[in-house]
Design an enzyme around this catalytic site. Sequence first.
Site, short mmCIF file in Angstrom:
data_model
loop_
_atom_site.label_atom_id
_atom_site.label_comp_id
_atom_site.label_asym_id
_atom_site.label_seq_id
_atom_site.Cartn_x
_atom_site.Cartn_y
_atom_site.Cartn_z
N HIS A 1 0.76 -1.33 -0.01
CA HIS A 1 0.19 0.07 0.11
C HIS A 1 0.89 1.30 0.02
O HIS A 1 1.96 1.04 0.53
CB HIS A 1 -0.89 -0.09 1.16
CG HIS A 1 -0.22 0.10 2.55
ND1 HIS A 1 0.62 1.07 2.92
CD2 HIS A 1 -0.02 -0.93 3.57
CE1 HIS A 1 1.13 0.80 4.30
NE2 HIS A 1 0.89 -0.29 4.53
N GLY A 2 0.35 2.42 -0.49
CA GLY A 2 0.86 3.47 -0.27
C GLY A 2 1.29 4.15 0.95
O GLY A 2 0.69 3.50 1.79
N LEU B 1 -0.48 7.33 7.24
CA LEU B 1 -0.53 8.62 7.74
C LEU B 1 0.55 8.20 8.96
O LEU B 1 1.38 9.01 9.47
CB LEU B 1 -1.77 9.17 8.46
CG LEU B 1 -2.61 9.84 7.50
CD1 LEU B 1 -4.08 10.11 8.11
CD2 LEU B 1 -2.02 11.27 7.09
N TRP B 2 0.47 7.02 9.46
CA TRP B 2 1.26 6.38 10.43
C TRP B 2 2.74 6.12 9.94
O TRP B 2 3.71 6.26 10.64
CB TRP B 2 0.75 5.35 11.42
CG TRP B 2 -0.32 6.07 12.50
CD1 TRP B 2 -0.45 7.07 12.61
CD2 TRP B 2 -0.86 5.25 13.56
NE1 TRP B 2 -1.30 7.10 13.76
CE2 TRP B 2 -1.43 5.86 14.35
CE3 TRP B 2 -0.57 3.66 13.99
CZ2 TRP B 2 -2.00 5.73 15.26
CZ3 TRP B 2 -1.03 3.35 15.11
CH2 TRP B 2 -2.05 4.39 15.93
N THR C 1 2.12 0.46 12.99
CA THR C 1 0.77 0.54 12.56
C THR C 1 -0.01 -0.91 12.99
O THR C 1 -1.08 -1.07 13.42
CB THR C 1 0.75 0.96 11.02
OG1 THR C 1 1.35 2.00 10.92
CG2 THR C 1 -0.99 1.05 11.02
N ARG D 1 -5.76 1.10 4.19
CA ARG D 1 -5.00 1.56 3.37
C ARG D 1 -4.58 0.80 2.20
O ARG D 1 -4.18 1.23 1.21
CB ARG D 1 -3.51 1.79 4.33
CG ARG D 1 -3.06 0.47 5.20
CD ARG D 1 -2.08 1.01 6.16
NE ARG D 1 -1.41 -0.25 6.87
CZ ARG D 1 -1.96 -0.69 8.00
NH1 ARG D 1 -3.08 -0.14 8.57
NH2 ARG D 1 -1.39 -1.69 8.62
N GLU E 1 -1.82 -7.10 7.48
CA GLU E 1 -0.62 -6.78 8.17
C GLU E 1 -0.32 -7.59 9.29
O GLU E 1 -1.22 -8.00 10.04
CB GLU E 1 -0.38 -5.24 8.45
CG GLU E 1 0.90 -4.91 9.12
CD GLU E 1 2.29 -5.22 8.15
OE1 GLU E 1 2.39 -6.48 7.98
OE2 GLU E 1 2.70 -4.30 7.83
N ARG E 2 0.77 -7.64 9.66
CA ARG E 2 1.09 -8.56 10.75
C ARG E 2 0.85 -7.69 12.22
O ARG E 2 0.97 -6.41 11.97
CB ARG E 2 2.85 -8.63 10.82
CG ARG E 2 3.57 -9.19 12.07
CD ARG E 2 5.07 -9.07 11.80
NE ARG E 2 5.56 -9.46 13.05
CZ ARG E 2 6.98 -9.28 13.23
NH1 ARG E 2 7.67 -8.77 12.16
NH2 ARG E 2 7.66 -9.75 14.04
N TYR F 1 1.24 -6.19 15.35
CA TYR F 1 2.44 -5.56 16.08
C TYR F 1 1.97 -5.49 17.59
O TYR F 1 3.03 -5.39 18.51
CB TYR F 1 2.72 -4.33 15.65
CG TYR F 1 3.93 -4.36 14.79
CD1 TYR F 1 5.13 -5.28 14.91
CD2 TYR F 1 3.65 -4.19 13.50
CE1 TYR F 1 6.35 -5.14 13.98
CE2 TYR F 1 4.49 -4.46 12.17
CZ TYR F 1 5.71 -4.84 12.68
OH TYR F 1 6.61 -5.08 11.52
N LYS G 1 8.71 4.60 16.25
CA LYS G 1 9.50 3.39 16.06
C LYS G 1 11.04 3.81 16.58
O LYS G 1 11.71 3.37 17.24
CB LYS G 1 9.89 3.09 14.52
CG LYS G 1 8.52 2.32 13.78
CD LYS G 1 8.72 2.01 12.64
CE LYS G 1 7.47 1.36 12.08
NZ LYS G 1 7.58 1.26 10.55
#
EC number: 5.4.2.11
Length: 233
Positions: A9-10, A13-14, A21, A60, A116-117, A119, A127
């Site tokens: 994905h592009g 915001l995060w 994220t 996203r 996504e994974r 987190y 980060k």
Amino acid sequence: MSKLILIRHGQSLWNAANKFTGWVDIPLSRRGRAEAMIAASKLQEQGYRIDVCFTSLLIRAMETAIIALTEYEQLCGGKTPIFKHDADDLDWHGWDKYDGDPKEELPIFPSQALDERYYGDLQGLNKAQTAQKYGSEQVHEWRRSYFTRPPGGESLEDTQKRVIPYFENRILTHIAHGDTVMVAAHGNSLRAMIMRLENLQPEDVPNLELATGIPLIYEVDQQAKVSNKIVLH
């Protein structure tokens, strides 16, 4: 030969804020929307025509897919993109009782399997600040190791265990039919898929980087054996 187009994905915001994220449903930034359009432009210029698209359930990834397929109509052969929800997905309401017209419509299948994974406790944290607190080596291991789970989260191994069955049962079916398939997903769900495509080992994972909005095209046979790989920078 079929073509499998993978797009992270592009920028979200995060991503722009350098935050973890995971499963937090953050939309694209202005730059991310532009990246989706640029990716679609490059694919169209190269003559690609998408037959079917898969995304995660996170906005996203869905934004990236829908921007690409609506801003550049030739990319989907003038067909209308239509989201086709599955009964086992959390956002399925039972109201989309519509089989569709394959001559006029391009199906987009969203699935939690491609999310996504997760987190865990790191989600929402910066980060750089997390690296200062726990050490850069520990944070790098949480982010890039195949086996190590971040606190309360998934390892890449965990992610792969949900991605690959979906790939084998759903995506591979379209590849076997000779379709050109686009997958708009996430860094780690795509890493899991790339490991399968390129026969990578866990020790190869730390060096596997995917930029936002850059199409990665695989030419594959019916069993998804790769004969060629193209990166559209």
